[in-house]
Design a protein around this motif. Structure first.
Motif, short mmCIF file in Angstrom:
data_model
loop_
_atom_site.label_atom_id
_atom_site.label_comp_id
_atom_site.label_asym_id
_atom_site.label_seq_id
_atom_site.Cartn_x
_atom_site.Cartn_y
_atom_site.Cartn_z
N VAL A 102 12.81 4.23 2.67
CA VAL A 102 12.89 3.08 3.59
C VAL A 102 14.33 2.58 3.68
CG1 VAL A 102 10.53 2.40 3.09
CG2 VAL A 102 12.39 1.36 1.78
N ASN A 103 14.63 1.92 4.80
CA ASN A 103 15.97 1.37 4.99
C ASN A 103 15.92 -0.15 5.11
OD1 ASN A 103 15.15 0.73 7.67
ND2 ASN A 103 15.84 2.74 8.41
N VAL A 104 17.06 -0.75 5.31
CA VAL A 104 17.15 -2.22 5.36
C VAL A 104 16.32 -2.78 6.50
CG1 VAL A 104 18.73 -4.16 5.72
CG2 VAL A 104 19.42 -2.25 4.26
N LYS A 105 16.39 -2.15 7.66
CA LYS A 105 15.63 -2.63 8.82
C LYS A 105 14.14 -2.66 8.51
CE LYS A 105 14.87 -1.83 13.75
NZ LYS A 105 15.18 -0.93 14.92
N ASP A 106 13.65 -1.63 7.85
CA ASP A 106 12.23 -1.56 7.47
C ASP A 106 11.87 -2.72 6.55
OD1 ASP A 106 11.96 0.88 8.84
OD2 ASP A 106 12.51 2.03 7.06
N ALA A 107 12.73 -2.97 5.57
CA ALA A 107 12.45 -3.99 4.55
C ALA A 107 12.51 -5.40 5.12
CB ALA A 107 13.43 -3.86 3.39
N LEU A 108 13.29 -5.59 6.16
CA LEU A 108 13.42 -6.93 6.78
C LEU A 108 12.32 -7.22 7.79
CD1 LEU A 108 17.29 -7.16 7.30
CD2 LEU A 108 15.91 -8.40 5.61
N ASN A 109 11.46 -6.25 8.03
CA ASN A 109 10.40 -6.40 9.03
C ASN A 109 9.15 -7.01 8.38
OD1 ASN A 109 9.01 -6.22 11.46
ND2 ASN A 109 8.35 -4.11 11.06
N HIS A 110 9.22 -8.29 8.01
CA HIS A 110 8.09 -8.93 7.35
C HIS A 110 6.94 -9.16 8.34
CE1 HIS A 110 5.68 -11.71 4.97
NE2 HIS A 110 6.39 -11.34 3.92
N PRO A 111 5.71 -8.87 7.93
CA PRO A 111 4.58 -8.95 8.87
C PRO A 111 4.17 -10.37 9.26
CG PRO A 111 3.80 -8.40 6.67
CD PRO A 111 5.29 -8.35 6.62
N ASN A 112 4.48 -11.37 8.42
CA ASN A 112 3.92 -12.72 8.66
C ASN A 112 4.95 -13.84 8.77
OD1 ASN A 112 1.41 -11.48 8.38
ND2 ASN A 112 1.23 -11.99 6.22
N TRP A 113 5.99 -13.78 7.97
CA TRP A 113 6.90 -14.93 7.85
C TRP A 113 8.28 -14.64 8.43
CZ3 TRP A 113 4.93 -19.46 6.19
CH2 TRP A 113 3.76 -19.45 5.42
N GLY B 81 0.78 -1.23 0.00
CA GLY B 81 0.00 0.00 0.00
C GLY B 81 0.81 1.28 0.00
N LYS B 82 2.14 1.17 0.12
CA LYS B 82 2.98 2.37 0.15
C LYS B 82 3.28 2.84 -1.27
CE LYS B 82 3.24 2.04 4.63
NZ LYS B 82 2.43 2.94 5.48
N ASP B 83 3.52 4.15 -1.42
CA ASP B 83 3.81 4.69 -2.74
C ASP B 83 5.31 4.89 -2.93
OD1 ASP B 83 4.44 6.97 -1.26
OD2 ASP B 83 2.62 8.04 -1.83
N GLU B 84 5.68 5.31 -4.14
CA GLU B 84 7.10 5.45 -4.48
C GLU B 84 7.81 6.48 -3.61
OE1 GLU B 84 9.94 6.25 -8.40
OE2 GLU B 84 7.78 5.90 -8.63
N LYS B 85 7.12 7.57 -3.29
CA LYS B 85 7.71 8.60 -2.44
C LYS B 85 8.11 8.03 -1.08
CE LYS B 85 6.70 13.17 -0.46
NZ LYS B 85 5.67 14.24 -0.31
N TYR B 86 7.24 7.20 -0.50
CA TYR B 86 7.53 6.57 0.79
C TYR B 86 8.68 5.59 0.66
CZ TYR B 86 6.85 3.67 4.96
OH TYR B 86 7.04 2.98 6.13
N LEU B 87 8.66 4.79 -0.41
CA LEU B 87 9.64 3.71 -0.57
C LEU B 87 11.06 4.22 -0.82
CD1 LEU B 87 7.50 1.21 -2.67
CD2 LEU B 87 8.10 1.06 -0.25
N ILE C 60 22.76 0.95 -2.17
CA ILE C 60 21.71 1.52 -3.01
C ILE C 60 20.41 1.62 -2.22
CG2 ILE C 60 22.71 0.62 -5.15
CD1 ILE C 60 20.51 -1.54 -5.14
N GLY C 61 19.49 2.42 -2.75
CA GLY C 61 18.19 2.55 -2.12
C GLY C 61 17.23 1.46 -2.59
N PHE C 62 16.13 1.31 -1.87
CA PHE C 62 15.16 0.26 -2.16
C PHE C 62 14.60 0.38 -3.59
CE2 PHE C 62 10.82 -1.51 -2.02
CZ PHE C 62 11.07 -2.76 -1.49
N MET C 63 14.29 1.57 -4.03
CA MET C 63 13.68 1.77 -5.34
C MET C 63 14.68 1.66 -6.49
SD MET C 63 10.52 1.88 -4.84
CE MET C 63 9.87 2.41 -6.42
N GLU C 64 15.97 1.56 -6.17
CA GLU C 64 16.97 1.36 -7.21
C GLU C 64 17.09 -0.11 -7.62
OE1 GLU C 64 20.61 4.17 -6.97
OE2 GLU C 64 20.01 3.82 -4.89
N ILE C 65 16.55 -1.00 -6.81
CA ILE C 65 16.65 -2.43 -7.12
C ILE C 65 16.09 -2.75 -8.50
CG2 ILE C 65 15.89 -4.74 -6.44
CD1 ILE C 65 16.14 -3.82 -3.50
N PRO C 66 14.82 -2.42 -8.80
CA PRO C 66 14.29 -2.75 -10.12
C PRO C 66 14.98 -2.00 -11.26
CG PRO C 66 12.73 -1.40 -8.90
CD PRO C 66 13.78 -1.81 -7.94
#
Length: 381
Positions: free
Chosen positions: A188-199, A179-185, A338-344
């Motif tokens: 984000v940092n590594v800690k945020d990205a590793l915080n999976h809600p379920n698994w 649900g987040k948009d590109e501006k938010y993404l 690199i930043g999260f949005m640079e991956i793709p």
């Protein structure tokens, strides 16, 4: 007693597989492997007493060999060691849970040795799906999926024939940034990205879940595992991760596999197939769950899913290039380069530069993997 070899026993899937084995005396672990985590591998070897262990890092293997000398456990090293335990061990089943392209050759070796495969290594089918499935058919070898989504589809397909399939529906949690948009993404940092809600998963696959690349890789894997074309594979975001995937049949019936978010369930099913066994894992409480929600994936913001589907459409060596590029840039992100949005963006750039080979050999696939990695590393980030 079923004899199993576990490639990648110190990772998330490997450790959970051993947890399943601890609670069921119907298995004998005959081989284990790790990349370089010899401290955990040593503990596993002493507990389960396999015939042989392998460490991909050769220098670490020499250290482990000294530590296990008194236990009469053979210690091998390198890719050769992985191939050896996959094909030469006394295992009936080889569970491939290593991360990355390193799993391809050992899986093929195990298939040629007519071992049943419990597959948790996405790259095997993502990069060489046709070759691997053709080899499995020629050797009359079963490939049983371990990933929760593919295990779900595997189970749902018991409800009808291949000709009756209308579509496969892979569910995705949406990861921590649903649900987040590109501006938010962009922030984000590594800690945020590793915080999976379920698994609870390893770092690489957790980042892939956050970018939706994991779902893209699963689409490619499903195409080969179930011999279903891309136009019959859909992705639906399901944030609760209760419905692990579904199959819709031509009569309008939809069969779903559901359960708590615990990888030990699909792991156990792969080990016990075609039977099921009782365990002590939690039951699903529908009342406490309340609602189940489903959404379309946002492929405009999370472009990795679209890139994976495009790679599958192109075919040939392109999925290998996609996979290799993703592995490199995800590590760059984890390293803070690199930043999260640079991956793709990096992945798409490498895909555009690739001279695709439509009917590749294993050597072509491995070379395309090497080419993509070297081109990215030449950027010297």
């Amino acid at each position: 007693m079923k004899k199993i070899a576990i490639l990648g026993s110190t990772g998330s899937i490997g450790t959970q597989t051993l947890d399943v084995v601890r609670n069921d005396n119907g298995y004998k672990v005959v081989a284990l492997s790790a990349n370089k985590n010899i401290d955990l591998l040593e503990k596993q070897a002493i507990e389960f007493r396999p015939e042989v262990v392998t460490v991909v890092d050769k220098s670490m293997a020499n250290i482990l060999k000294k530590r296990l000398k008194q236990y009469n456990i053979e210690v091998l090293s390198g890719i050769e060691g992985l191939n050896n335990i996959a094909s030469e061990s006394t295992a009936d089943m080889v569970l491939t849970a290593v991360v990355g392209m390193v799993g391809l050759k050992p899986t093929l070796s195990a298939i040629k040795a007519k071992k049943t495969i419990a597959l948790a290594n996405k790259e095997t089918l993502v990069t060489a799906g046709k070759i691997v499935m053709d080899e499995a058919e020629q050797n009359a070898v079963d490939i049983i999926p371990v990933d929760s989504e593919h295990s779900a589809i595997f189970q749902c397909l018991k409800g009808g024939s291949k000709e009756e399939i209308k579509r496969l529906i892979l569910t995705a949690s949406g990861g921590p940034f649903r649900g987040k948009d590109e501006k938010y993404l962009k922030k984000v940092n590594v800690k945020d990205a590793l915080n999976h809600p379920n698994w609870s998963m390893g770092k690489k696959i957790t980042i892939d879940s956050a970018t939706l690349m994991n779902k893209g890789l699963e689409v490619i894997e499903a195409r080969w595992l179930f011999d279903v074309k891309l136009d019959k594979i859909d992705v639906t975001v399901h944030p609760q991760s209760i419905v692990h995937s579904m199959v819709e049949y031509i009569d309008g019936s939809v069969i779903a596999q559901m359960g708590v978010s615990d990888m030990r369930i699909p792991i156990q099913y792969a080990l016990t197939y075609p039977k099921r066994k009782k365990n002590s894992l939690d039951s699903l409480d529908f009342v406490s769950i309340g609602n189940l929600n489903f959404e379309r994936p946002d492929t405009k913001t999370f472009r990795c899913l679209s890139l994976a589907m495009e790679a599958l459409k192109i075919g040939g060596t392109m999925p290998s290039v996609l996979n290799a590029s993703n592995e490199v840039v995800v590590q760059w992100f984890l390293d803070g380069k690199i930043g999260f949005m640079e991956i793709p963006k990096f992945i798409e750039d490498i895909m555009e530069k690739h001279n695709n080979i439509l009917d590749p050999t294993i050597e072509d696939i491995l070379e395309s993997d090497r080419w993509a990695r070297e081109l990215l590393r030449s950027k010297q980030l």
